[in-house]
Design a protein around this motif. Structure first.
Motif, mmCIF file in Angstrom:
data_model
loop_
_atom_site.group_PDB
_atom_site.id
_atom_site.type_symbol
_atom_site.label_atom_id
_atom_site.label_comp_id
_atom_site.label_asym_id
_atom_site.label_seq_id
_atom_site.Cartn_x
_atom_site.Cartn_y
_atom_site.Cartn_z
ATOM 1 N N TRP A 1 41.807 71.696 70.967
ATOM 2 C CA TRP A 1 40.647 71.053 71.579
ATOM 3 C C TRP A 1 40.467 69.635 71.023
ATOM 4 O O TRP A 1 40.526 69.423 69.810
ATOM 5 C CB TRP A 1 39.397 71.873 71.328
ATOM 6 C CG TRP A 1 38.151 71.301 71.930
ATOM 7 C CD1 TRP A 1 37.062 70.797 71.282
ATOM 8 C CD2 TRP A 1 37.875 71.156 73.333
ATOM 9 N NE1 TRP A 1 36.123 70.358 72.176
ATOM 10 C CE2 TRP A 1 36.594 70.555 73.444
ATOM 11 C CE3 TRP A 1 38.586 71.459 74.499
ATOM 12 C CZ2 TRP A 1 36.008 70.270 74.670
ATOM 13 C CZ3 TRP A 1 38.003 71.183 75.726
ATOM 14 C CH2 TRP A 1 36.739 70.598 75.801
ATOM 15 N N PRO B 1 37.677 67.027 71.110
ATOM 16 C CA PRO B 1 36.264 66.875 71.517
ATOM 17 C C PRO B 1 35.917 65.507 72.064
ATOM 18 O O PRO B 1 35.116 65.389 73.004
ATOM 19 C CB PRO B 1 35.491 67.183 70.231
ATOM 20 C CG PRO B 1 36.475 67.015 69.116
ATOM 21 C CD PRO B 1 37.799 67.381 69.684
ATOM 22 N N GLY C 1 37.048 65.588 75.546
ATOM 23 C CA GLY C 1 36.407 66.612 76.362
ATOM 24 C C GLY C 1 37.392 67.535 77.044
ATOM 25 O O GLY C 1 37.057 68.229 78.007
ATOM 26 N N LEU C 2 38.609 67.574 76.525
ATOM 27 C CA LEU C 2 39.659 68.428 77.060
ATOM 28 C C LEU C 2 40.507 68.948 75.910
ATOM 29 O O LEU C 2 40.513 68.375 74.822
ATOM 30 C CB LEU C 2 40.554 67.664 78.038
ATOM 31 C CG LEU C 2 39.941 67.172 79.352
ATOM 32 C CD1 LEU C 2 40.921 66.257 80.071
ATOM 33 C CD2 LEU C 2 39.549 68.335 80.239
ATOM 34 N N GLY C 3 41.221 70.010 76.180
ATOM 35 C CA GLY C 3 42.215 70.491 75.236
ATOM 36 C C GLY C 3 43.600 70.195 75.769
ATOM 37 O O GLY C 3 43.785 69.984 76.974
ATOM 38 N N TYR D 1 43.362 71.595 79.229
ATOM 39 C CA TYR D 1 42.570 72.830 79.265
ATOM 40 C C TYR D 1 41.093 72.488 79.142
ATOM 41 O O TYR D 1 40.726 71.467 78.542
ATOM 42 C CB TYR D 1 42.974 73.754 78.104
ATOM 43 C CG TYR D 1 44.387 74.278 78.200
ATOM 44 C CD1 TYR D 1 44.641 75.570 78.620
ATOM 45 C CD2 TYR D 1 45.479 73.467 77.876
ATOM 46 C CE1 TYR D 1 45.942 76.058 78.718
ATOM 47 C CE2 TYR D 1 46.782 73.941 77.980
ATOM 48 C CZ TYR D 1 47.011 75.240 78.393
ATOM 49 O OH TYR D 1 48.297 75.712 78.492
ATOM 50 N N ASP D 2 40.240 73.367 79.701
ATOM 51 C CA ASP D 2 38.809 73.151 79.548
ATOM 52 C C ASP D 2 38.331 73.764 78.231
ATOM 53 O O ASP D 2 39.129 74.327 77.465
ATOM 54 C CB ASP D 2 38.026 73.695 80.745
ATOM 55 C CG ASP D 2 38.131 75.216 80.902
ATOM 56 O OD1 ASP D 2 38.497 75.906 79.919
ATOM 57 O OD2 ASP D 2 37.844 75.711 82.000
ATOM 58 N N GLU D 3 37.028 73.673 77.982
ATOM 59 C CA GLU D 3 36.491 74.115 76.695
ATOM 60 C C GLU D 3 36.618 75.617 76.493
ATOM 61 O O GLU D 3 36.610 76.114 75.369
ATOM 62 C CB GLU D 3 35.028 73.682 76.569
ATOM 63 C CG GLU D 3 34.492 73.741 75.154
ATOM 64 C CD GLU D 3 33.191 73.016 74.983
ATOM 65 O OE1 GLU D 3 32.697 72.954 73.839
ATOM 66 O OE2 GLU D 3 32.647 72.497 75.982
ATOM 67 N N GLN D 4 36.730 76.362 77.585
ATOM 68 C CA GLN D 4 36.906 77.818 77.494
ATOM 69 C C GLN D 4 38.377 78.205 77.338
ATOM 70 O O GLN D 4 38.705 79.388 77.281
ATOM 71 C CB GLN D 4 36.324 78.505 78.743
ATOM 72 C CG GLN D 4 34.809 78.518 78.804
ATOM 73 C CD GLN D 4 34.220 77.142 79.050
ATOM 74 O OE1 GLN D 4 34.693 76.414 79.934
ATOM 75 N NE2 GLN D 4 33.200 76.768 78.301
#
Length: 234
Positions: free
Chosen positions: A162, A164, A167-169, A188-191
């Protein structure tokens, strides 16, 4: 941060070479960052404050040659200058904004990804340095470093990692891109859910259209069984 004398003449991007004329060592060095750029172009379609460069010269000092990462991401800059787009990424034309992330894809011919380039990116205040070495077997092929007090610190080797401030992984996963099935790098998103590629979005839309068509055909068949002409309902 590297320093230069601001009173020196600063050439524009039109006056600087837009390449170092060094070809990439293999196709992956173009395709991997190209895929990341294509995904961002969809996810951030309405944002105009970012730029992703692929195999583009980055000029940080008018007295030094450009460094050419395989890929890099900058935030807080104009996405588009004009219809001719960028020829190069020139610090003094970008309000001295360094890339927030640089990506290097390691080939059989190493080009200082673990040494001189790593040192230079730290001096340029690049927050995240991502190194992808697909030939590695004993260690993780994906390493993500974060700049801490002027030095790069290897982040925990999670997948995805991740980022931060972006705002993406970023992570690796086996998939298909341009008809090639192998391990690719993705956003990837935060989930931890992988963001779809343009090709996957097209296939998804086509599948939804087929599903709607099949539902319509089943409904029409049921109406005919009831003695109702579906065309009479239009």
């Amino acid at each position: 941060m590297l320093k230069y004398n601001p009173r020196h003449y600063l050439p524009s991007s039109e006056e600087l070479p837009d390449s170092d004329d060094t070809p990439v060592d293999n196709q992956l060095q173009h395709l991997i960052p190209g895929l990341l750029e294509a995904i961002l172009a969809l996810v951030w379609a309405n944002r105009m404050d970012w730029f992703f460069g692929v195999d583009m010269g980055v000029y940080y000092d008018p007295e030094e040659p450009a460094v050419v990462p395989d890929g890099f991401l900058s935030l807080g800059v104009e996405r588009v200058f004009d219809e001719n787009l960028r020829l190069s990424y020139v610090f003094w034309e970008e309000n001295h904004t360094p890339p927030i992330m640089v990506l290097e894809v390691v080939s059989q011919t190493r080009r200082g990804e673990y040494t001189k380039k790593k040192k230079l990116y730290a001096e340029l205040d690049v927050l995240f340095y991502v190194v992808y070495n697909p030939q590695r077997r004993r260690k993780s092929p994906l390493e993500v470093y974060r700049l801490v007090d002027g030095e790069y610190v290897l982040l925990p080797q999670e997948n995805p990692v991740w980022l931060p401030e972006i705002g993406l992984g970023i992570g690796r996963e086996r998939g298909n891109y341009q008809g090639i099935t192998r391990e690719w790098l993705y956003w990837y998103d935060e989930q931890g859910q992988r963001l779809l590629t343009p090709e996957e979005r097209i296939l998804q839309a086509e599948q939804r259209a087929r599903d709607v068509e099949q539902k319509a055909e089943r409904l029409a068949e049921k109406l005919r069984e009831l003695g109702i002409d579906p065309n009479s309902l239009n």
